[in-house]
Design a protein around this motif. Structure first.
Motif, PDB file in Angstrom:
ATOM      1  N   ARG A  76      65.560 101.232  69.400  1.00 39.79           N
ATOM      2  CA  ARG A  76      65.744 102.654  69.136  1.00 39.79           C
ATOM      3  C   ARG A  76      65.146 103.536  70.223  1.00 39.79           C
ATOM      4  O   ARG A  76      65.505 104.707  70.356  1.00 39.79           O
ATOM      5  N   ARG A  77      64.214 103.004  70.982  1.00 43.61           N
ATOM      6  CA  ARG A  77      63.663 103.787  72.089  1.00 43.61           C
ATOM      7  C   ARG A  77      64.716 103.994  73.169  1.00 43.61           C
ATOM      8  O   ARG A  77      64.843 105.081  73.736  1.00 43.61           O
ATOM      9  N   VAL A  78      65.472 102.952  73.463  1.00 45.75           N
ATOM     10  CA  VAL A  78      66.557 103.071  74.439  1.00 45.75           C
ATOM     11  C   VAL A  78      67.648 103.993  73.905  1.00 45.75           C
ATOM     12  O   VAL A  78      68.178 104.845  74.626  1.00 45.75           O
ATOM     13  N   ILE A 128      69.031 107.620  75.625  1.00 43.05           N
ATOM     14  CA  ILE A 128      70.436 107.889  75.926  1.00 43.05           C
ATOM     15  C   ILE A 128      70.907 109.150  75.198  1.00 43.05           C
ATOM     16  O   ILE A 128      71.581 110.016  75.776  1.00 43.05           O
ATOM     17  N   ILE A 129      70.551 109.266  73.908  1.00 51.48           N
ATOM     18  CA  ILE A 129      71.021 110.405  73.119  1.00 51.48           C
ATOM     19  C   ILE A 129      70.344 111.704  73.557  1.00 51.48           C
ATOM     20  O   ILE A 129      71.008 112.692  73.884  1.00 51.48           O
ATOM     21  N   ALA A 130      68.996 111.701  73.556  1.00 55.31           N
ATOM     22  CA  ALA A 130      68.268 112.947  73.794  1.00 55.31           C
ATOM     23  C   ALA A 130      68.356 113.401  75.238  1.00 55.31           C
ATOM     24  O   ALA A 130      68.530 114.601  75.507  1.00 55.31           O
ATOM     25  N   PHE A 131      68.241 112.459  76.175  1.00 54.34           N
ATOM     26  CA  PHE A 131      68.182 112.858  77.586  1.00 54.34           C
ATOM     27  C   PHE A 131      69.567 112.921  78.222  1.00 54.34           C
ATOM     28  O   PHE A 131      69.977 113.979  78.712  1.00 54.34           O
ATOM     29  N   SER A 132      70.304 111.824  78.205  1.00 56.19           N
ATOM     30  CA  SER A 132      71.602 111.803  78.905  1.00 56.19           C
ATOM     31  C   SER A 132      72.669 112.613  78.175  1.00 56.19           C
ATOM     32  O   SER A 132      73.304 113.500  78.753  1.00 56.19           O
ATOM     33  N   GLU A 145      56.673  98.556  76.999  1.00 53.92           N
ATOM     34  CA  GLU A 145      57.755  97.618  76.731  1.00 53.92           C
ATOM     35  C   GLU A 145      59.131  98.094  77.182  1.00 53.92           C
ATOM     36  O   GLU A 145      60.012  97.271  77.429  1.00 53.92           O
ATOM     37  N   ALA A 146      59.335  99.401  77.285  1.00 54.07           N
ATOM     38  CA  ALA A 146      60.691  99.899  77.580  1.00 54.07           C
ATOM     39  C   ALA A 146      60.748 100.772  78.825  1.00 54.07           C
ATOM     40  O   ALA A 146      61.747 101.466  79.041  1.00 54.07           O
ATOM     41  N   TRP A 147      59.718 100.735  79.675  1.00 52.59           N
ATOM     42  CA  TRP A 147      59.702 101.625  80.841  1.00 52.59           C
ATOM     43  C   TRP A 147      60.860 101.400  81.805  1.00 52.59           C
ATOM     44  O   TRP A 147      61.309 102.364  82.453  1.00 52.59           O
ATOM     45  N   PRO A 148      61.394 100.164  81.980  1.00 58.58           N
ATOM     46  CA  PRO A 148      62.524 100.036  82.920  1.00 58.58           C
ATOM     47  C   PRO A 148      63.714 100.908  82.541  1.00 58.58           C
ATOM     48  O   PRO A 148      64.356 101.507  83.415  1.00 58.58           O
ATOM     49  N   ALA A 149      64.032 100.989  81.250  1.00 54.16           N
ATOM     50  CA  ALA A 149      65.166 101.811  80.820  1.00 54.16           C
ATOM     51  C   ALA A 149      64.910 103.280  81.111  1.00 54.16           C
ATOM     52  O   ALA A 149      65.794 103.999  81.596  1.00 54.16           O
TER      53      ALA A 149
END
Length: 578
Positions: free
Chosen positions: A113-115, A119-123, A221-225
């Motif tokens: 859900r972090r990814v 995608i939803i909020a930023f892109s 855990e999700a910094w690359p995305a």
């Protein structure tokens, strides 16, 4: 005829600026410290602004009231006209059942859900900002984030923070275009300079979103995305701002950043499993309370969801959302998935068509301009103020485009006319307090602008000589925080930035662009955007909680922007100035 004066209090600019700031100090103190409801805080600030205008600045009472009326009218149209129709579209997706289909579709993009949130909020939010602006990204993205399992309070917080970097080129580049008009500086230079400031924010905003979504664990855990999303957005935004048509800057950046994350998901996934991503902290009472309040369905609130993405409220007695085993998700046909995304496809398509120069010119012929009755104001130099002229773009405005998108959405989702009208009624009821807040805040802003209070504070900051580049972004931040619009902030302070820079021996292009770049950081704390975000997720009246949550983000980013602009005014980074 009322002629503005810059220093009405003892001919002292400092004391005059302090008195002029009283309405804003009261507004933000009531909102963030005393925790008064936003609509009441806004009305109190408006009353103070009227009192200062009449008692301190000598503005005739009738003209002060007329200025407030013009601001309130602008708050209703186009601001609330856009938000009402955007939320109406969402209400129809709930009515038709396609809101659940949309939630499951995002779950298939990534099981984290972090990814999904990035995608939803930023892109996707950047794309909406590029095409519409005026609160549309916050309104739509907030409810879409609830669809993936975030609590209402966290969803609104994430949407507000994400709505930063795209704002400079939002509404097809309108802030920069307006800045060029009011300053007389080359638009290409202003676009390029802004494109050498704002993209640096874009790199870090997705990383901050991870912290909001899941704390330090999310960042670890999700910094690359987040990094891929931010870097690709920043790179494309820079290239388009400097070498491409500025109107498409955010459109291209949003699409490329989303595509980059989707490609990354094919070769990488966060270390945590799907049940660990973006879980609301049970120890955080704000999240639990938000989820519980949304669950009662009051005020036309969105469908409640637990952190695992299922509909329903938290178990009684816990006060927080508790994870339960995930039920098997039904298989959605391609047709149903296409219908679920259809409203947003229609929105993008319609705004893209309206943005075509020939179409925009044809529709623009229906726009009506008129001087606001009873308002006769000139600047301290005796020049008539542009703010006394009201623009009624009833056909080409974003709200009308969204209304048409709603009609098409109703037909696409097979929502009956009676159901569509009922959904519209629920939307109006849900946004009733937000409408009061938005109209009151814009009425306050117009009173301060017309009386000269805003000009006094701007002149006080500009009278700092060599330190002005440090404070230059603060003017933009302040203007957007008050008006909720980077375009309005540029209208207020663009010319002032140029004159102050020339007097202090700095580049006017640098400080004028800094007004835009600083302004993007004021949008997340503007009372009207807070009201829109809270109402969109069914938490009207809790704007103060949102304000305190986003305050930390703006407190981190604003000093960063001030330092960047200062360094760009020195030999160290002066090579970045066109």
């Amino acid at each position: 005829m009322y002629e503005q004066v810059t220093d009405p209090i003892g001919s002292s600019l400092g004391w005059s600026a302090l008195v002029a700031a009283l309405p804003l100090l009261a507004l933000f103190t009531l909102l963030g410290v005393v925790r008064v409801r936003a609509w009441l805080a806004a009305l109190t600030g408006l009353a103070l602004a009227l009192a200062v205008a009449v008692a301190a600045y000598g503005m005739p009472a009738g003209q002060a009231v007329n200025a407030a009326a013009e601001g309130a009218a602008f708050g209703l149209f186009p601001a609330m006209w856009i938000v009402v129709n955007a939320i109406w579209i969402y209400q129809m997706t709930v009515t038709s059942g396609h809101f659940d289909v949309l939630r499951r579709a995002f779950a298939r993009v990534s099981d984290d859900r972090r990814v999904q949130g990035i995608i939803i909020a930023f892109s996707f939010g950047a794309l909406l900002e590029a095409l519409a602006g005026f609160g549309t990204p916050v309104a739509i993205c907030s409810v879409m984030l609830i669809a993936i399992g975030l609590s209402p309070l966290k969803a609104a917080t994430v949407a507000l923070i994400a709505n930063t970097a795209p704002v400079a080129y939002g509404a097809v580049g309108l802030p920069v275009i307006t800045l060029a008009r009011v300053t007389g500086l080359p638009m290409d230079d202003l676009s390029a300079m802004t494109g050498r400031q704002v993209p640096l924010l874009a790199v870090f905003v997705p990383l901050v979103l991870l912290v909001v979504l899941d704390g330090r664990r999310g960042l670890r855990e999700a910094w690359p995305a987040a990094l891929v999303c931010g870097v690709t957005f920043a790179a494309v935004q820079y290239l388009m701002a400097n070498y491409g048509p500025l109107e498409l800057t955010d459109v291209a950046a949003a699409l490329v950043s989303a595509a980059a994350v989707l490609l990354l998901m094919r070769v990488w996934r966060p270390a945590a499993g799907p049940s660990d991503g973006a879980v609301d902290d049970p120890a955080d009472p704000a999240d639990g309370a938000a989820g519980s309040e949304a669950a009662d369905g009051s005020g036309g609130a969105p469908v409640p969801v637990t952190p695992d993405g299922r509909e329903g409220a938290a178990p009684s007695g816990t006060g927080t959302a508790v994870r339960a085993p995930e039920a098997p998700q039904p298989a959605d046909t391609r047709t149903e998935m296409l219908r679920a995304f259809a409203p947003y496809i229609v929105i993008i398509a319609l705004f893209s068509v309206v943005s075509i120069p020939a179409v925009a010119e044809a529709l623009g012929r229906t726009t009506v301009f008129f001087d606001w009755p009873g308002l006769h104001v000139t600047s301290p130099d005796g020049e008539p103020l542009g703010l006394v002229q009201f623009k009624l773009d009833w056909l080409v405005g974003g709200g009308t485009v969204l209304l048409l998108a709603g009609v098409i959405t109703a037909a696409t989702l097979r929502v009956r006319p009676r159901q569509a009208l009922a959904a519209y009624g629920r939307t109006l009821h849900q946004l009733r307090t937000a409408a009061v807040t938005v109209t009151a805040v814009l009425a306050l802003a117009y009173v301060m602008n017309a009386s000269g209070q805003t000009g006094t504070m701007g002149a006080f900051l500009a009278d700092t000589g060599g330190l002005f580049p440090v404070l230059s972004p603060l003017l933009g931040w302040f203007g957007t925080a008050v008006t909720g619009s980077d375009t309005s902030s540029n209208s207020l302070f663009g010319a002032l930035q140029v004159s102050a820079a020339e007097g202090a021996g700095h580049s006017p292009v640098l400080t004028a662009a800094a007004n835009t770049s600083g302004g993007v950081l004021g949008k997340m704390i503007s009372p009207q955007n807070l009201a829109i975000g809270a109402s969109a997720v069914g938490l009207a009246g809790r704007e103060g909680e949102l304000f305190r949550r986003v305050l930390a983000a703006t407190a981190v980013f604003v000093p960063f922007m001030c330092l960047l602009v200062y360094l760009q005014s020195t030999p160290l980074l002066s090579w970045m100035v066109p």
